[in-house]
Scaffold this motif. Structure first.
Motif, PDB file in Angstrom:
ATOM      1  N   TYR A 144       0.838  -1.202   0.000  1.00  0.00           N
ATOM      2  CA  TYR A 144       0.000   0.000   0.000  1.00  0.00           C
ATOM      3  C   TYR A 144       0.873   1.253   0.000  1.00  0.00           C
TER       4      TYR A 144
ATOM      5  N   LEU B  20       2.535   1.583  -3.521  1.00  0.00           N
ATOM      6  CA  LEU B  20       1.625   1.835  -4.637  1.00  0.00           C
ATOM      7  C   LEU B  20       0.897   3.169  -4.523  1.00  0.00           C
ATOM      8  N   ARG B  21       0.787   3.696  -3.311  1.00  0.00           N
ATOM      9  CA  ARG B  21       0.097   4.972  -3.097  1.00  0.00           C
ATOM     10  C   ARG B  21       1.058   6.138  -2.902  1.00  0.00           C
TER      11      ARG B  21
ATOM     12  N   GLU C 248       0.423   9.614  -4.403  1.00  0.00           N
ATOM     13  CA  GLU C 248      -0.663  10.451  -3.898  1.00  0.00           C
ATOM     14  C   GLU C 248      -0.152  11.431  -2.845  1.00  0.00           C
TER      15      GLU C 248
ATOM     16  N   SER D  16      -7.112  -2.822  -5.385  1.00  0.00           N
ATOM     17  CA  SER D  16      -7.688  -1.847  -6.316  1.00  0.00           C
ATOM     18  C   SER D  16      -6.637  -1.074  -7.095  1.00  0.00           C
ATOM     19  N   VAL D  17      -5.409  -0.998  -6.588  1.00  0.00           N
ATOM     20  CA  VAL D  17      -4.364  -0.220  -7.273  1.00  0.00           C
ATOM     21  C   VAL D  17      -3.224  -1.092  -7.808  1.00  0.00           C
TER      22      VAL D  17
END
Length: 376
Positions: free
Chosen positions: A161, A164-165, A168, A198-199
């Motif tokens: 997480y 991958l984020r 942001e 989801s990502v």
């Protein structure tokens, strides 16, 4: 090597090996055979990174000893030869099995020195990595090798997480992830949190077990590079390949060749014979066991030792002795049991026990003596 008139014996300063390093597990061969399709898929996924864009994410699956790590190393070498704007970092999750230790390794790969051993939060550690990427406009490709160990510690979703984020929280950060799993029973996507699923959306690259002709071909090249001419016959090589195919792990064959060569030298022989191979196999067949044990913590090793001495006993009885030796509670004990089971070091079997309801027994997957010897 010229023929020795004295019954083909080695002198004290001679060796059957041309280059013994060829038979080390971490050796990366110049030619990587029988994985052309997998390399094409991996190259396709990383091609955007070479152009300065975020690469595709990838899951790399396959049993142990099928070339996954070598593929990643070859791929990263190729990317490094093409551009200096892509940072490629492989993290060994058997050693780095928490989110914090994964990012400590990424920090080291980014700044080329280790982070402070204490006093730095995960947020600051992560922030410094991301800011460095944005500042230099670099793309980071992270290979989480043996990612199954992150799952065993329930750290995989948090680690992925964060990676991958990253864009942001740090606009301009470009990170791609390759997750490499050696656990055939692990469904990586299924086991991840929905927030990660989801990502992630990875490309899937599968590495099957090598068949016998492929093993012969790969080992023959190691023999050519690693031994002097005439050290091992074709028949003996094919015998090594048969044993390797039975194990399903190419590393067994590579280790077997090295140990058989050492056995020949012990006899002062210029040639490796079938008996040298048979003697070596008693050790080489446990390559995967030794590798699994090397990644265990002290408490995990203690539990495995307790199980070895109480093979087949009920989990509650095993816990009593484990608790006596470690003072750990039942919840942590149960987590370690599950990890040893997932590593295929033990087998758990549920059964109805009189007066105790449903309980599970714990048994070793390997021979008791082999486990205890390697735990010493």
């Amino acid at each position: 090597m010229a023929d020795d008139p004295e019954e083909g014996m080695l002198s004290w300063d001679e060796s059957v090996f041309r280059d013994e390093h060829v038979f080390e597990i971490d050796y990366v061969p110049e030619t990587f055979k029988h994985r052309e399709g997998q390399m094409e898929s991996l190259t396709y996924a990383l091609r955007p990174a070479v152009r300065g864009s975020r690469p595709l994410n990838v899951t790399v699956r396959g049993p142990p000893g099928t070339g996954k790590t070598t593929a990643i190393q070859k791929l990263f070498d190729e990317v490094g030869a093409q551009t200096s704007d892509v940072r490629t970092i492989r993290v060994n999750c058997q050693v780095n099995s928490t989110r914090y230790s994964v990012f400590s390794r990424l920090f080291e790969g980014t700044f080329e020195y280790e982070p402070p051993s204490s006093g730095i939060s995960f947020k600051k550690l992560f922030g410094q990595i991301a800011e460095k990427l944005v500042e230099e406009d670099d793309v980071l490709v992270v290979a989480l090798d043996d990612v199954n160990y992150l799952f065993y510690e329930n750290e995989a979703s948090d680690a992925l997480y964060s990676l991958l984020r990253a864009h942001e929280e740090y606009p301009g950060a470009k990170i791609g992830v390759i997750v490499v799993s050696s656990d055939p029973a692990l469904d990586v996507l299924e086991e991840l949190d929905s927030r990660v699923q989801s990502v992630f959306r990875p490309e899937d690259v599968y590495f099957p077990v090598y068949d016998q002709p492929e093993i012969v071909d790969i080992l023959a090249e190691r023999v050519d590079r690693g031994f002097h001419d005439g050290v091992i016959s074709r028949d003996t090589l094919e015998y090594v390949a048969d044993l390797t195919a039975d194990s399903g792990d190419l590393r067994v064959g590579i280790d077997l060749l090295r140990r058989a060569g050492l056995n020949a030298e012990m006899r002062a022989s210029r040639t490796v014979e079938r008996q040298d191979v048979e003697d070596a196999y008693e050790t080489s067949k446990y390559v995967n066991l030794s590798r699994s044990l090397s990644g265990l913590t002290d408490n995990e090793r203690t539990l495995l030792e307790v199980i070895a001495h109480n093979d087949g006993d009920q989990a509650g009885d095993v816990y009593d002795e484990f608790h006596e030796r470690t003072d750990l509670g039942y919840t942590r004990y149960s987590e370690i049991v599950n990890k040893l089971d997932q590593l295929d070091l033990i087998e758990t079997e549920y059964a109805d026990v009189d007066g105790r309801g449903r309980s599970r027994s714990l048994s070793l997957t390997y021979e008791k003596d082999a486990v205890l010897e390697r735990l010493e």
